[in-house]
Scaffold this active site. Structure first.
Site, PDB file in Angstrom:
ATOM      1  N   SER A  58      14.852   8.657  28.395  1.00  0.00           N
ATOM      2  CA  SER A  58      14.413   8.421  29.778  1.00  0.00           C
ATOM      3  C   SER A  58      13.570   9.582  30.292  1.00  0.00           C
ATOM      4  O   SER A  58      13.642  10.708  29.772  1.00  0.00           O
ATOM      5  CB  SER A  58      15.634   8.254  30.693  1.00  0.00           C
TER       6      SER A  58
HETATM    7  N1  SAM Z   1      20.675   8.237  27.356  1.00  0.00           N
HETATM    8  C1  SAM Z   1      19.656   8.178  26.362  1.00  0.00           C
HETATM    9  C2  SAM Z   1      19.040   9.511  26.060  1.00  0.00           C
HETATM   10  O1  SAM Z   1      19.450  10.521  26.632  1.00  0.00           O
HETATM   11  O2  SAM Z   1      18.158   9.556  25.183  1.00  0.00           O
HETATM   12  C3  SAM Z   1      18.580   7.166  26.672  1.00  0.00           C
HETATM   13  C4  SAM Z   1      19.078   5.813  26.517  1.00  0.00           C
HETATM   14  S1  SAM Z   1      17.913   4.535  26.204  1.00  0.00           S
HETATM   15  C5  SAM Z   1      17.045   4.436  27.731  1.00  0.00           C
HETATM   16  C6  SAM Z   1      19.093   3.180  26.245  1.00  0.00           C
HETATM   17  C7  SAM Z   1      19.989   3.101  25.035  1.00  0.00           C
HETATM   18  O3  SAM Z   1      21.000   2.117  25.282  1.00  0.00           O
HETATM   19  C8  SAM Z   1      19.272   2.678  23.758  1.00  0.00           C
HETATM   20  O4  SAM Z   1      19.456   3.649  22.764  1.00  0.00           O
HETATM   21  C9  SAM Z   1      19.959   1.348  23.396  1.00  0.00           C
HETATM   22  O5  SAM Z   1      20.065   1.115  22.011  1.00  0.00           O
HETATM   23  C10 SAM Z   1      21.309   1.510  24.047  1.00  0.00           C
HETATM   24  N2  SAM Z   1      22.074   0.286  24.311  1.00  0.00           N
HETATM   25  C11 SAM Z   1      21.634  -0.927  24.756  1.00  0.00           C
HETATM   26  N3  SAM Z   1      22.677  -1.780  24.886  1.00  0.00           N
HETATM   27  C12 SAM Z   1      23.799  -1.098  24.507  1.00  0.00           C
HETATM   28  C13 SAM Z   1      25.171  -1.427  24.424  1.00  0.00           C
HETATM   29  N4  SAM Z   1      25.652  -2.640  24.750  1.00  0.00           N
HETATM   30  N5  SAM Z   1      26.029  -0.474  23.989  1.00  0.00           N
HETATM   31  C14 SAM Z   1      25.587   0.760  23.648  1.00  0.00           C
HETATM   32  N6  SAM Z   1      24.293   1.135  23.703  1.00  0.00           N
HETATM   33  C15 SAM Z   1      23.404   0.218  24.139  1.00  0.00           C
END
Ligand code: SAM
Length: 212
Positions: A58
Site C-alpha cells: 500500500s
Molecule cells: N499489508 C500489506 C503490506 O504491508 O505489504 C499489503 C497488503 S495488499 C494491499 C493485500 C493483501 O491481502 C494481498 O497480499 C492479498 O493476497 C491478501 N489477501 C486477500 N484476501 C485475503 C484473505 N482472505 N486472507 C489473507 N490475505 C488475503
C-alpha cells in the site's frame, strides 16, 4: 527521494503521520527492505507498488492513516489480514506487543518472511497462510484488527474475535473502491464510522469476494 527518512519527512509534512510513536515506527522500518528489486528505486515515494501475484504494497500515506486510526499500545495483540510484503506487519510490531498476520498467497507469505529477516521486531510476528476473512480463533481475542484488503462486508468472524473495547480498521465495498471503516466494540455491540474512500485489492475468501 532516496532514503527512508525522506519518505518519513514527506509523511510528516502532509500530516499523514501525526504522532511521535507512529513517526518512530516509520523511522525504524525501512520500506526499501519490503519491495521487489525492480521497483526499489520508487520505494521511498508515497505510492503503492506491485509485489507480484496482482498484489501491492500500500501507499505509505494509507499505511500511516491506518496506523494512526488504530491507536496502538505497547501491550496490544494485533491481527492483520493481508500480509503482502510484510511492511505493515513490521510497523504494527513496532507499535504493539504481538502481531498475527495472515496471507492467502503462499509465495507472498514466503516473500514477507524473507523481508522480515531484516526487521528488528520479527520475533513479535507470526505469519500464517490461509483465509484471513475467518480470522484466527486460537489467538483471539485481539485488541486491534487491521484489514489491508477490501471486504464486501465486515466479516462476522473478525467481529467475534475483536476484544471488548477493541478497534478494527477495514476497507468495505467493491472489488476496486471501498470506504474505510473504523469499527469499535463497546458492550458487545459494534459502532461503525466511515473515514473516507479508499482503493484496496479485494479480500478473497469465505467472507470476502468469492472469485480468485
Ligand atoms: N499489508 C500489506 C503490506 O504491508 O505489504 C499489503 C497488503 S495488499 C494491499 C493485500 C493483501 O491481502 C494481498 O497480499 C492479498 O493476497 C491478501 N489477501 C486477500 N484476501 C485475503 C484473505 N482472505 N486472507 C489473507 N490475505 C488475503
Amino acid at each position: 527521494m532516496v532514503r527512508n527518512e525522506d519518505l518519513v519527512n514527506e509523511l510528516l509534512r502532509w500530516k499523514y503521520i501525526k504522532s511521535e510513536r507512529v513517526k518512530n515506527a516509520f523511522l525504524s522500518v525501512d520500506r526499501g527492505d519490503f519491495v521487489p528489486d525492480d521497483v526499489r528505486p520508487q520505494a521511498y515515494y508515497d505510492e503503492p507498488l506491485p509485489i507480484g501475484y496482482n498484489q501491492t504494497i500500500s501507499a505509505p500515506s494509507m499505511v500511516a492513516i491506518m496506523l494512526e486510526l488504530l491507536d496502538l499500545h505497547d501491550e496490544d495483540k494485533v491481527l492483520e489480514i493481508g500480509t503482502g510484503s510484510g511492511y505493515n506487519a513490521c510497523l504494527l510490531a513496532a507499535l504493539s506487543g504481538r502481531v498475527i498476520t495472515i496471507e492467502r498467497i503462499p509465495q507472498l507469505r514466503k516473500f514477507a518472511q524473507d523481508n522480515m529477516k531484516k526487521c528488528k521486531y520479527r520475533e513479535k510476528i507470526t505469519v500464517l497462510l490461509g483465509d484471513g476473512s475467518v480470522g484466527y480463533e486460537p489467538e483471539a481475542p485481539y485488541d486491534k484488527i487491521l484489514v489491508t484488503c477490501g471486504a464486501p462486508e465486515i466479516p462476522p468472524a473478525l467481529v467475534e474475535q475483536l476484544r471488548e473495547g477493541g478497534r478494527m480498521i477495514i476497507p468495505v465495498g467493491g472489488t476496486f473502491f471501498q470506504e474505510l471503516y473504523i469499527v469499535d466494540k463497546v458492550n458487545g455491540e459494534i459502532t461503525k464510522r466511515v473515514w473516507g474512500d479508499v482503493a484496496f485489492v479485494p479480500m478473497i475468501g469465505k467472507y470476502g469476494h468469492r472469485w480468485a
